[in-house]
Motif scaffolding. Structure first.
Motif, PDB file in Angstrom:
ATOM      1  N   ASP A 111      51.898  45.348  31.946  1.00 55.40           N
ATOM      2  CA  ASP A 111      52.468  44.187  32.632  1.00 55.40           C
ATOM      3  C   ASP A 111      52.790  44.435  34.101  1.00 55.40           C
ATOM      4  N   MET A 112      52.464  45.613  34.610  1.00 55.81           N
ATOM      5  CA  MET A 112      52.759  45.943  36.007  1.00 55.81           C
ATOM      6  C   MET A 112      51.739  45.304  36.948  1.00 55.81           C
ATOM      7  N   ASP A 113      52.169  45.087  38.197  1.00 53.17           N
ATOM      8  CA  ASP A 113      51.269  44.567  39.226  1.00 53.17           C
ATOM      9  C   ASP A 113      50.193  45.607  39.540  1.00 53.17           C
ATOM     10  N   CYS A 114      48.987  45.119  39.774  1.00 46.63           N
ATOM     11  CA  CYS A 114      47.851  46.017  40.015  1.00 46.63           C
ATOM     12  C   CYS A 114      47.743  46.404  41.483  1.00 46.63           C
ATOM     13  N   ASN A 115      47.334  47.659  41.708  1.00 47.35           N
ATOM     14  CA  ASN A 115      47.226  48.167  43.070  1.00 47.35           C
ATOM     15  C   ASN A 115      45.955  49.005  43.247  1.00 47.35           C
ATOM     16  N   PRO A 116      44.778  48.429  42.931  1.00 50.94           N
ATOM     17  CA  PRO A 116      43.544  49.196  43.139  1.00 50.94           C
ATOM     18  C   PRO A 116      43.232  49.294  44.627  1.00 50.94           C
ATOM     19  N   ILE A 117      42.763  50.446  45.076  1.00 43.84           N
ATOM     20  CA  ILE A 117      42.505  50.623  46.506  1.00 43.84           C
ATOM     21  C   ILE A 117      41.043  50.940  46.810  1.00 43.84           C
ATOM     22  N   SER A 118      40.335  51.482  45.861  1.00 45.62           N
ATOM     23  CA  SER A 118      38.926  51.833  46.090  1.00 45.62           C
ATOM     24  C   SER A 118      38.023  50.689  45.651  1.00 45.62           C
ATOM     25  N   TRP A 119      36.774  50.736  46.059  1.00 43.18           N
ATOM     26  CA  TRP A 119      35.805  49.748  45.583  1.00 43.18           C
ATOM     27  C   TRP A 119      35.677  49.829  44.068  1.00 43.18           C
ATOM     28  N   TYR A 120      35.772  51.033  43.548  1.00 44.86           N
ATOM     29  CA  TYR A 120      35.709  51.223  42.103  1.00 44.86           C
ATOM     30  C   TYR A 120      36.856  50.486  41.410  1.00 44.86           C
ATOM     31  N   GLY A 121      38.094  50.791  41.808  1.00 40.20           N
ATOM     32  CA  GLY A 121      39.251  50.165  41.190  1.00 40.20           C
ATOM     33  C   GLY A 121      39.279  48.662  41.376  1.00 40.20           C
ATOM     34  N   GLN A 122      38.913  48.214  42.561  1.00 43.28           N
ATOM     35  CA  GLN A 122      38.922  46.774  42.843  1.00 43.28           C
ATOM     36  C   GLN A 122      37.886  46.024  42.005  1.00 43.28           C
ATOM     37  N   SER A 123      36.701  46.617  41.845  1.00 45.80           N
ATOM     38  CA  SER A 123      35.660  45.952  41.040  1.00 45.80           C
ATOM     39  C   SER A 123      36.044  45.931  39.567  1.00 45.80           C
ATOM     40  N   LYS A 124      36.682  46.975  39.103  1.00 44.85           N
ATOM     41  CA  LYS A 124      37.162  46.994  37.722  1.00 44.85           C
ATOM     42  C   LYS A 124      38.231  45.911  37.515  1.00 44.85           C
ATOM     43  N   ARG A 125      39.107  45.757  38.478  1.00 50.19           N
ATOM     44  CA  ARG A 125      40.145  44.740  38.360  1.00 50.19           C
ATOM     45  C   ARG A 125      39.549  43.334  38.399  1.00 50.19           C
ATOM     46  N   LYS A 126      38.522  43.136  39.209  1.00 56.90           N
ATOM     47  CA  LYS A 126      37.874  41.825  39.268  1.00 56.90           C
ATOM     48  C   LYS A 126      37.311  41.418  37.909  1.00 56.90           C
ATOM     49  N   SER A 127      36.713  42.372  37.211  1.00 56.21           N
ATOM     50  CA  SER A 127      36.160  42.055  35.898  1.00 56.21           C
ATOM     51  C   SER A 127      37.280  41.730  34.909  1.00 56.21           C
ATOM     52  N   GLU A 128      38.399  42.433  35.015  1.00 60.27           N
ATOM     53  CA  GLU A 128      39.551  42.123  34.163  1.00 60.27           C
ATOM     54  C   GLU A 128      40.043  40.703  34.414  1.00 60.27           C
ATOM     55  N   GLU A 129      40.207  40.368  35.683  1.00 59.96           N
ATOM     56  CA  GLU A 129      40.711  39.041  36.040  1.00 59.96           C
ATOM     57  C   GLU A 129      39.770  37.952  35.539  1.00 59.96           C
ATOM     58  N   TYR A 130      38.475  38.216  35.643  1.00 55.67           N
ATOM     59  CA  TYR A 130      37.500  37.235  35.156  1.00 55.67           C
ATOM     60  C   TYR A 130      37.654  37.016  33.653  1.00 55.67           C
ATOM     61  N   LEU A 131      37.701  38.094  32.892  1.00 55.33           N
ATOM     62  CA  LEU A 131      37.808  37.974  31.441  1.00 55.33           C
ATOM     63  C   LEU A 131      39.125  37.324  31.023  1.00 55.33           C
ATOM     64  N   LEU A 132      40.199  37.678  31.715  1.00 53.32           N
ATOM     65  CA  LEU A 132      41.509  37.110  31.379  1.00 53.32           C
ATOM     66  C   LEU A 132      41.591  35.620  31.705  1.00 53.32           C
ATOM     67  N   SER A 133      40.764  35.160  32.622  1.00 52.94           N
ATOM     68  CA  SER A 133      40.800  33.752  33.035  1.00 52.94           C
ATOM     69  C   SER A 133      39.991  32.842  32.111  1.00 52.94           C
ATOM     70  N   GLN A 134      39.232  33.444  31.182  1.00 59.19           N
ATOM     71  CA  GLN A 134      38.352  32.661  30.324  1.00 59.19           C
ATOM     72  C   GLN A 134      39.103  32.062  29.132  1.00 59.19           C
ATOM     73  N   ASP A 135      38.649  30.923  28.710  1.00 56.16           N
ATOM     74  CA  ASP A 135      39.175  30.279  27.512  1.00 56.16           C
ATOM     75  C   ASP A 135      38.384  30.807  26.317  1.00 56.16           C
ATOM     76  N   ILE A 136      38.924  31.815  25.661  1.00 55.45           N
ATOM     77  CA  ILE A 136      38.198  32.489  24.582  1.00 55.45           C
ATOM     78  C   ILE A 136      38.187  31.601  23.335  1.00 55.45           C
ATOM     79  N   PRO A 137      37.010  31.298  22.818  1.00 58.10           N
ATOM     80  CA  PRO A 137      36.924  30.421  21.639  1.00 58.10           C
ATOM     81  C   PRO A 137      37.642  30.997  20.420  1.00 58.10           C
ATOM     82  N   LYS A 138      38.116  30.135  19.571  1.00 53.37           N
ATOM     83  CA  LYS A 138      38.760  30.551  18.330  1.00 53.37           C
ATOM     84  C   LYS A 138      37.779  31.364  17.491  1.00 53.37           C
ATOM     85  N   GLY A 139      38.272  32.448  16.922  1.00 58.79           N
ATOM     86  CA  GLY A 139      37.417  33.299  16.102  1.00 58.79           C
ATOM     87  C   GLY A 139      36.788  34.444  16.855  1.00 58.79           C
ATOM     88  N   LYS A 140      36.979  34.480  18.176  1.00 60.18           N
ATOM     89  CA  LYS A 140      36.450  35.581  18.987  1.00 60.18           C
ATOM     90  C   LYS A 140      37.612  36.347  19.627  1.00 60.18           C
TER      91      LYS A 140
END
Length: 303
Positions: A111-140
């Motif tokens: 639950d902590m605020d994210c602080n990625p600083i490298s391109w690696y960390g930032q790109s990983k966080r972007k994928s997390e944010e994308y997945l978390l923003s999705q409306d996951i269908p029931k049963g998945k």
């Protein structure tokens, strides 16, 4: 009937170990995303595990676009097909770097605020944010795992470099640094993946940290290497300022130590795995941090 598990990105040591571990219990298929037509294989499987990604680039040859494509764009492609398919579980391997890269004296939680600083960390966080923003269908379910540094047979990371230094009888120059870090043995990683598959109905979609139950100091790692190799370690206590200066030279000249590796070897990075254990009903992971480290070092010795 066995669950059909499709694993993308199995060329590295994590993928190879995971395939071997899961192979007896599930119908396993491995694939690469170098050819995007392989995404269609998702339609024939129940569970999708994504290990695809671009890791830290110590040579400085990769571009921001390289990281963005491997760690973010491909995740979107995977998720799009997953949603259209009958697959029920998507396990995406992110990284603790999506949260923190400079180290922390406090146990890192989800639950902590994210602080990625490298391109690696930032790109990983972007994928997390994308997945978390999705409306996951029931049963998945979509499970995002943030492992700390994973080690095991076939590992070619910082532990390998440290082992090579110590096994040659060279003095250890970082004795003035005292730290605690969370690591993850490949055995515990594999165990967690299997538990998520078997208990997918009881775990909620979201982010989970994955690491060993105990932390390790770099001095403890040195002791284990000394024990396994049966070599006496000579600690060469260089002043921290000199070591940092040598590391800066390593940022320009190809020597074993550079600034990024120095941070990974000497800073505190303590991570909490309480959330994943509570979700899966686990009191303790099967392999202790020291036992996992010994297994890894033994695998280096056997080469």
């Amino acid at each position: 009937m066995k669950n059909r598990v499709l694993v993308f990105g199995t060329s590295g040591f994590i993928g190879q170990n995971l395939l071997s571990y899961l192979g007896n219990e599930y119908a396993i298929e491995s694939s690469s995303l170098r050819d995007l037509s392989n995404l269609s294989k998702i339609y024939q499987n129940d569970i999708v595990i994504n290990l695809v990604g671009k890791a830290h680039d110590h040579k400085g040859e990769a571009t921001e676009r390289d990281f963005d494509y491997a760690n973010y764009e491909l995740v979107k492609e995977l998720y799009t097909v997953f949603i259209k398919s009958d697959a029920k579980l998507f396990i995406h391997i992110s990284s603790i770097a999506a949260l923190e890269e400079n180290g922390s004296n406090h146990a890192l939680t989800e639950d902590m605020d994210c602080n990625p600083i490298s391109w690696y960390g930032q790109s990983k966080r972007k994928s997390e944010e994308y997945l978390l923003s999705q409306d996951i269908p029931k049963g998945k379910k979509v499970i995002i795992l943030r492992p700390t540094m994973v080690h095991g047979p076939g590992d070619k990371g910082n532990l390998t470099l440290l082992y090579k230094l110590i096994s040659k009888g060279l003095p250890y120059p970082l004795a003035n640094f005292d730290n605690q870090r969370s690591f993850l043995s490949i055995d515990n990683f594999n165990f967690i993946i299997e538990e998520i598959i078997d208990k997918s109905e009881q775990i909620n979609s979201g982010i989970y940290h994955v690491c060993d139950d105990e932390t390790l100091a770099t001095s403890s790692i040195i002791s284990v290497i000394s024990k396994v190799t049966e070599k006496k370690i000579f600690n060469f206590s260089l002043p921290k300022s000199i070591v940092k200066g040598i590391a800066k030279v390593g940022d320009v000249v190809p020597i074993p130590l550079n600034s990024k590796r120095l941070v990974k070897m000497t800073s505190n990075l303590v991570v909490s795995n309480n959330k994943i254990k509570k979700a899966l009903g686990i009191d303790k992971l099967p392999v202790s941090a020291e036992e996992g480290l010994e297994r890894t070092i033994m695998s280096f010795k056997d080469k």
